[in-house]
Design a protein around this motif. Structure first.
Motif, PDB file in Angstrom:
ATOM      1  N   ALA A  59     -16.022   8.830  -3.381  1.00 20.56           N
ATOM      2  CA  ALA A  59     -15.006   9.538  -2.595  1.00 20.56           C
ATOM      3  C   ALA A  59     -15.491  10.928  -2.199  1.00 20.56           C
ATOM      4  O   ALA A  59     -16.121  11.625  -2.967  1.00 20.56           O
ATOM      5  N   LYS A  60     -15.225  11.270  -0.974  1.00 19.00           N
ATOM      6  CA  LYS A  60     -15.508  12.642  -0.532  1.00 19.00           C
ATOM      7  C   LYS A  60     -14.381  13.554  -0.979  1.00 19.00           C
ATOM      8  O   LYS A  60     -14.580  14.657  -1.409  1.00 19.00           O
ATOM      9  N   LYS A  61     -13.152  13.049  -0.849  1.00 16.06           N
ATOM     10  CA  LYS A  61     -12.003  13.817  -1.305  1.00 16.06           C
ATOM     11  C   LYS A  61     -11.292  13.005  -2.358  1.00 16.06           C
ATOM     12  O   LYS A  61     -11.146  11.809  -2.228  1.00 16.06           O
ATOM     13  N   HIS A  62     -10.894  13.622  -3.385  1.00 12.68           N
ATOM     14  CA  HIS A  62     -10.258  12.930  -4.481  1.00 12.68           C
ATOM     15  C   HIS A  62      -8.750  12.986  -4.312  1.00 12.68           C
ATOM     16  O   HIS A  62      -8.160  14.064  -4.304  1.00 12.68           O
ATOM     17  N   HIS A  63      -8.130  11.826  -4.137  1.00  9.51           N
ATOM     18  CA  HIS A  63      -6.688  11.729  -4.017  1.00  9.51           C
ATOM     19  C   HIS A  63      -6.172  10.880  -5.159  1.00  9.51           C
ATOM     20  O   HIS A  63      -6.708   9.811  -5.432  1.00  9.51           O
ATOM     21  N   LYS A  64      -5.138  11.326  -5.765  1.00 15.40           N
ATOM     22  CA  LYS A  64      -4.548  10.589  -6.870  1.00 15.40           C
ATOM     23  C   LYS A  64      -3.940   9.292  -6.359  1.00 15.40           C
ATOM     24  O   LYS A  64      -3.298   9.264  -5.312  1.00 15.40           O
ATOM     25  N   ILE A  65      -4.139   8.205  -7.088  1.00 16.37           N
ATOM     26  CA  ILE A  65      -3.672   6.878  -6.672  1.00 16.37           C
ATOM     27  C   ILE A  65      -2.190   6.725  -6.996  1.00 16.37           C
ATOM     28  O   ILE A  65      -1.736   7.083  -8.087  1.00 16.37           O
ATOM     29  N   ASP A  66      -1.453   6.186  -6.014  1.00 14.39           N
ATOM     30  CA  ASP A  66      -0.024   5.934  -6.200  1.00 14.39           C
ATOM     31  C   ASP A  66       0.150   4.614  -6.954  1.00 14.39           C
ATOM     32  O   ASP A  66      -0.142   3.537  -6.438  1.00 14.39           O
ATOM     33  N   LYS A  67       0.639   4.675  -8.187  1.00 11.51           N
ATOM     34  CA  LYS A  67       0.789   3.478  -9.019  1.00 11.51           C
ATOM     35  C   LYS A  67       1.910   2.570  -8.519  1.00 11.51           C
ATOM     36  O   LYS A  67       1.943   1.381  -8.876  1.00 11.51           O
ATOM     37  N   LYS A  68       2.830   3.122  -7.743  1.00 10.41           N
ATOM     38  CA  LYS A  68       3.988   2.337  -7.309  1.00 10.41           C
ATOM     39  C   LYS A  68       3.641   1.372  -6.177  1.00 10.41           C
ATOM     40  O   LYS A  68       4.362   0.403  -5.949  1.00 10.41           O
ATOM     41  N   LYS A  69       2.562   1.637  -5.459  1.00  3.84           N
ATOM     42  CA  LYS A  69       2.168   0.794  -4.331  1.00  3.84           C
ATOM     43  C   LYS A  69       0.937  -0.032  -4.707  1.00  3.84           C
ATOM     44  O   LYS A  69       0.088   0.429  -5.486  1.00  3.84           O
ATOM     45  N   PRO A  70       0.824  -1.266  -4.157  1.00  3.05           N
ATOM     46  CA  PRO A  70      -0.395  -2.054  -4.401  1.00  3.05           C
ATOM     47  C   PRO A  70      -1.614  -1.323  -3.856  1.00  3.05           C
ATOM     48  O   PRO A  70      -1.581  -0.798  -2.732  1.00  3.05           O
ATOM     49  N   PHE A  71      -2.670  -1.282  -4.633  1.00  2.00           N
ATOM     50  CA  PHE A  71      -3.904  -0.625  -4.199  1.00  2.00           C
ATOM     51  C   PHE A  71      -4.630  -1.538  -3.221  1.00  2.00           C
ATOM     52  O   PHE A  71      -4.956  -2.693  -3.538  1.00  2.00           O
ATOM     53  N   LEU A  72      -4.894  -1.046  -2.012  1.00  2.00           N
ATOM     54  CA  LEU A  72      -5.519  -1.845  -0.957  1.00  2.00           C
ATOM     55  C   LEU A  72      -7.037  -1.686  -1.017  1.00  2.00           C
ATOM     56  O   LEU A  72      -7.564  -0.568  -0.909  1.00  2.00           O
ATOM     57  N   LEU A  73      -7.722  -2.811  -1.164  1.00  3.05           N
ATOM     58  CA  LEU A  73      -9.187  -2.808  -1.248  1.00  3.05           C
ATOM     59  C   LEU A  73      -9.765  -3.035   0.144  1.00  3.05           C
ATOM     60  O   LEU A  73      -9.551  -4.082   0.764  1.00  3.05           O
ATOM     61  N   LEU A  85      -3.546  -4.883 -21.127  1.00  2.72           N
ATOM     62  CA  LEU A  85      -2.095  -4.991 -21.012  1.00  2.72           C
ATOM     63  C   LEU A  85      -1.404  -4.635 -22.325  1.00  2.72           C
ATOM     64  O   LEU A  85      -0.315  -4.059 -22.329  1.00  2.72           O
ATOM     65  N   SER A  86      -2.046  -5.006 -23.433  1.00  2.00           N
ATOM     66  CA  SER A  86      -1.418  -4.752 -24.727  1.00  2.00           C
ATOM     67  C   SER A  86      -1.560  -3.298 -25.181  1.00  2.00           C
ATOM     68  O   SER A  86      -0.709  -2.774 -25.885  1.00  2.00           O
ATOM     69  N   SER A  87      -2.647  -2.635 -24.762  1.00  2.54           N
ATOM     70  CA  SER A  87      -2.896  -1.275 -25.250  1.00  2.54           C
ATOM     71  C   SER A  87      -2.780  -0.183 -24.180  1.00  2.54           C
ATOM     72  O   SER A  87      -2.440   0.965 -24.486  1.00  2.54           O
ATOM     73  N   HIS A  88      -3.078  -0.543 -22.902  1.00  3.35           N
ATOM     74  CA  HIS A  88      -3.048   0.448 -21.815  1.00  3.35           C
ATOM     75  C   HIS A  88      -2.284  -0.101 -20.619  1.00  3.35           C
ATOM     76  O   HIS A  88      -2.760  -0.049 -19.479  1.00  3.35           O
ATOM     77  N   GLY A  89      -1.096  -0.620 -20.880  1.00  6.39           N
ATOM     78  CA  GLY A  89      -0.310  -1.224 -19.794  1.00  6.39           C
ATOM     79  C   GLY A  89       0.045  -0.259 -18.690  1.00  6.39           C
ATOM     80  O   GLY A  89       0.200  -0.652 -17.528  1.00  6.39           O
ATOM     81  N   ASN A  90       0.138   1.034 -18.991  1.00  5.87           N
ATOM     82  CA  ASN A  90       0.504   2.028 -17.982  1.00  5.87           C
ATOM     83  C   ASN A  90      -0.605   2.285 -16.971  1.00  5.87           C
ATOM     84  O   ASN A  90      -0.386   2.900 -15.928  1.00  5.87           O
ATOM     85  N   LYS A  91      -1.835   1.803 -17.303  1.00  6.02           N
ATOM     86  CA  LYS A  91      -2.970   2.011 -16.384  1.00  6.02           C
ATOM     87  C   LYS A  91      -3.234   0.803 -15.480  1.00  6.02           C
ATOM     88  O   LYS A  91      -4.168   0.829 -14.683  1.00  6.02           O
TER      89      LYS A  91
END
Length: 458
Positions: free
Chosen positions: A297-311, A358-364
């Motif tokens: 990344a040239k610019k670092h933008h925080k990822i929105d967890k509420k929206k599906p990440f588009l590849l 999922l069991s240990s880092h479900g929030n990620k």
């Protein structure tokens, strides 16, 4: 008998793996009995055999003696089966007495195994029987056309030794013919007899056909069909006798194009034919495409967890990488794991590593979706299984490179006892292309299974 068995095991401790029930399922030679091994009073294992008087007469003197003394006219099904096997061998017109005796002994005193067809029918065979034995036991035509089997849904060759309780599906091909080498692993008398019969019949057909071809060729040259002319032809091809000549000509191994020269020469010259089989392989350039590397990344933008990440193929603002544990490609159902606020590691939804997260880092864990990928290609591994035949490798590579325009990094093919295996590393754009390719490969005659292997390290 079972009441007695219960009494014996109540008094003496039995050995569980040494209990044999030949009453519920008698041997093919008619033997019936219950066998149990128990610990005796003196601390030694003792085998106890439990049977009725009728069973004991059969065990000691055989079926024939029992029925003669008791004047019983109806034979049991096991005896009928056993006698029918012997009768089939006796029907062979050209059978040798010593050969028959050797095969006959194969049916006596052999421990048995029970096998099951896909429909649930049970077949009993001697222990150590192979796939070809089972095929001939079911039907002669099935044995003659047999190319292998599926045992518990796994491909095996004709020589595979069967085990008690196996579920066996015999596989056939119309182009298959019996081969003399089958006698190396055929164990039952019936199978060996049928293979020999088929080979003799096939050889006779070739001899008859070859004789007709040689006679026609001599008549065309207006040459007499004499022993002297036949000797010239036999000597020219360095053969032993006229039957061998007829057989070789009938099978197409010898050509009679220069017959006039052969008959015209006093001292025949040896004819040497060279079959130059040249396999030309065009080396394809190694594809320039490489395994995907993380997009920086040239610019670092925080990822929105509420929206599906588009590849996307060209990611603008965040980095992502494809997990090495499951190696997803565009089009696979995937899920993302946030390693940092601006980086996502992409896994397939069924990946075992994701289950741990999922069991240990479900929030990620975040949802992820693919955009269209058409430029960049991804390394994918395919495995093939089937039955070997002439030209199958050429068909596989043509479908991959010509019909689907897929680049191959490495291709490995191996055959063992007629079983064909392929291991290929290919560069694929997306899952849809992969599914279409797999569908095309599965249509090739002889290919039984095409599967994707997520492990790219081997």
């Amino acid at each position: 008998c079972f009441d007695v068995l219960s009494l014996v095991t109540d008094i003496y401790k039995p050995r569980p793996d040494r209990i044999r029930d030949w009453i519920t399922m008698p041997k093919a030679n008619g033997y019936e009995s219950l066998h149990v091994t128990v610990m005796g009073p003196q601390g030694k294992w003792v085998e106890v055999q439990i049977r009725t008087e009728r069973m004991d007469e059969i065990a000691e003197h055989g079926f024939a003696a029992h029925y003669r003394y008791k004047d019983i006219s109806t034979f049991e099904s096991e005896l009928d089966t056993w006698i029918e096997r012997i009768r089939e061998q006796l029907r062979t017109p050209d059978s040798d007495a010593f050969e028959f005796f050797d095969d006959f002994k194969l049916n006596l005193y052999a421990a048995e195994i029970n096998l099951f067809t896909p429909k649930g029918d049970m077949v009993s065979l001697p222990q150590g029987s192979t796939v070809i034995d089972l095929a001939y036991e079911i039907h002669t035509d099935l044995g003659n056309k047999c190319i292998g089997a599926k045992i518990n849904f796994k491909l095996v060759p004709l020589s595979h030794v069967l085990e008690n309780g196996d579920q066996v599906e015999v596989l056939t091909s119309e182009k298959q013919v019996p081969k003399l080498e089958w006698l190396k692993f055929a164990t039952t008398a019936k199978a060996r007899s049928k293979i020999k019969d088929a080979f003799k019949l096939e050889k006779k057909k070739h001899v008859d056909k070859g004789k007709q071809m040689v006679d026609d060729a001599l008549r065309e040259l207006k040459a007499p069909i004499t022993a002297n002319n036949l000797k010239k032809i036999i000597a020219h091809f360095n053969l032993n006798n006229k039957d061998q000549l007829y057989s070789e000509v009938g099978m197409g191994f010898l050509e009679l194009d220069n017959l006039d020269e052969i008959l015209g020469k006093k001292s025949p010259n040896k004819l040497v034919k060279y079959w130059n089989i040249t396999f030309s392989r065009k080396k394809k350039e190694e594809p320039e495409t490489e395994e995907p590397t993380p997009v920086t990344a040239k610019k670092h933008h925080k990822i929105d967890k509420k929206k599906p990440f588009l590849l996307k193929e060209a990611q603008d603002n965040v980095t992502f990488s494809l997990a090495k544990c499951c190696n997803p490609i565009p089009g696979d159902k995937v899920i993302g794991y946030l390693t940092t606020d601006d980086h996502v590691n992409i896994h397939k939804t069924g990946c075992k590593e994701v289950e741990k997260f999922l069991s240990s880092h479900g929030n990620k864990i975040i949802a992820a979706e693919w955009a269209k990928f058409k430029k960049q290609s991804y390394l994918t591994r395919l495995r093939l299984e089937g039955f070997d035949r002439l030209g199958i490798v050429n068909e596989v590579t043509n479908i991959i490179s010509k019909q689907h325009s897929v680049n191959m990094r490495s291709v490995k093919f191996d055959t063992h006892e007629g079983i064909f295996e392929g291991d290929m590393f290919l560069y694929i754009h997306n899952a849809d292309d992969l599914h279409h390719l797999i569908s095309s490969l599965e249509k090739i005659k002889g290919i039984e299974r095409v599967s994707r292997d997520e492990n790219l390290s081997d």
